[in-house]
Design an enzyme around this catalytic site. Structure first.
Site: not given
Ligand code: FE2
Length: 426
Positions: A153, A60, A58, A310, A214, A211
């Site tokens: 996102q 970005h 995971h 992450d 979260e 996701h």
């Molecule tokens: Fe993430």
């Protein structure tokens, strides 16, 4: 490609004095005394720990190494991070995205991290980040497996054009369907986003990685919906729920119902300990919640759990160096997984478990697996985590692609040895 014999390796399962024969980039044999071809080259592992390479399930990559652009996240919260990313997006260029991602992949290789699943934001109509990371995936393919997730996102329903953009990204070759149900406008919209994204993945024969929850809100229960649609659509083993931090704050009775549902659906879970220990609990006074999902309980229920990095130097996190042992160490601490067996499971979370959820069938230390290996200056996985051990060398498909000197210090003390390392001498 000539064959290669790796001598004198200690393996994560405790076997020492092992040899590995590598032929055509794959592990052809493992044992204490192999019959190697006369012309094969040799490399000495020196008795150190030889592991399958690290895997980050995971990340970005489109935001990595952008720290300070256009400004720093003052509050340290997830929501300011998302707002800051929104300010940066219009200023992104494809060249800058490619340059930063390539630089990060270099960091990763140096740390023995040879497979990354990266989310890529699809809410920018230009899909600049998608184009950039597809280009990066192609460039790094000889030395790093990069898997991309189409990540809306700003919410696939909440953000205009996000669904169309996500489908365009998949058409362009992005591998996995992403989502962010807790960021949609309502719980109902969140649940609807899970349904439509799972159906989209089922139609296209793709994996899902959302996701999911979260948040510190114990009522954020999209993981339940995700397990339901995974079961309904027969997507067992192909769906991952990332973060699931709400589970930290849920009541125990509900969790006792939820865990078997996740296990039954074969949904994988990714915890991101470095990020969630810093982002979660920001609205608390004291006591402050840790916010990481319930890792030992998920594992005990039979759920495959990986740990992800992450973020590194981006709007959400100002630390990091592509070191999956740092991730494992933080996961171990936050989850209080301190028994020998639990610490080994934290090592698995950044190697075998992460590879399993990504579907990397040839990752591992078995005959037939790719020779994607890392030699660690440690004697076992627990010591590797404790020391965040030096990667003495990193091997990709049987070729050494990175080396790091052993960590040592020269001492000038009266009557004491002149050099020290931090491994436990027996
Ligand atoms: Fe993430």
């Amino acid at each position: 490609m000539p064959s290669l014999l790796i001598d004198n390796a200690t393996l994560p399962d405790g076997r020492s004095g092992q040899q590995l024969l590598v032929v055509d980039g794959r592990i052809a044999d493992i044992g204490p005394s192999l019959a190697a071809p006369a012309d094969c080259s040799r490399v000495d592992a020196g008795g150190w720990l030889l592991s399958a390479s690290f895997v980050d399930p995971h990340f970005h990559l489109d935001a990595a190494l952008s720290f300070g652009l256009p400004r720093v996240n003052d509050s340290g919260t997830l929501l300011e991070g998302i707002a800051l990313w929104g300010e940066l997006k219009p200023q992104l260029t494809q060249q800058a995205l490619v340059d930063r991602a390539m630089a990060y992949c270099d960091w990763a290789v140096g740390k023995g991290l040879l497979a990354i699943r990266s989310h890529v934001d699809v809410c920018d109509d230009r899909l600049l980040a998608v184009e950039a990371l597809l280009e990066v995936r192609k460039r790094v393919a000889p030395y790093l497996d990069l898997q991309l997730v189409a990540f809306p996102q700003d919410g696939v329903l909440r953000s205009p054009n996000a669904l169309a953009n996500l489908q365009r990204a998949l058409d362009m070759g992005v591998d996995v369907v992403g989502g962010i149900p807790h960021f949609e406008r309502t719980m109902a919209e969140g649940a609807e986003s899970v349904r439509l994204l799972c159906e989209l993945a089922a139609e296209r024969g793709l994996r899902v990685d959302m996701h999911c929850d979260e948040t510190d809100d114990p009522m954020s229960r999209h993981i339940e919906t995700l397990a339901f649609h995974t079961q309904r659509l027969g997507l067992h083993g192909r769906v991952t729920a990332s973060h699931v931090t709400s589970m930290h704050s849920m009541d125990n009775y509900y969790v006792s119902k939820l865990l078997p549902l996740i296990a039954e659906a074969g949904v994988h879970v990714v915890a991101n300990p470095l990020i969630n220990i810093t982002l979660q609990g920001r609205h608390d006074t004291y006591p402050k919640r840790r916010g990481m999902t319930r890792v030992p309980e998920l594992m005990a229920a039979g759920v495959n759990v990986g740990f992800g990095h992450d973020c590194v130097l981006d709007p959400w996190y100002s630390m990091g160096s592509a070191d999956m042992l740092e991730v494992a160490q933080m996961g171990l601490h936050v989850a209080q997984m301190t028994s020998q067996a639990q610490m080994r499971r934290c090592f698995d979370a950044v190697t075998a478990n992460a590879a399993a959820l990504m579907g990397l069938d040839r990752h591992g230390l078995a005959v037939g697996c790719d020779a994607d290996l890392v030699l660690l200056q440690a004697r076992d996985p627990v010591e590797a985590i404790r020391l965040r051990a030096s990667r003495l060398w990193v091997m990709r498909r049987g070729r050494i692609v990175a080396r790091t000197p052993a960590a040592t210090a020269s001492l000038d003390l009266p009557g004491r040895p002149s050099t020290v390392d931090w491994t436990l001498q027996r």
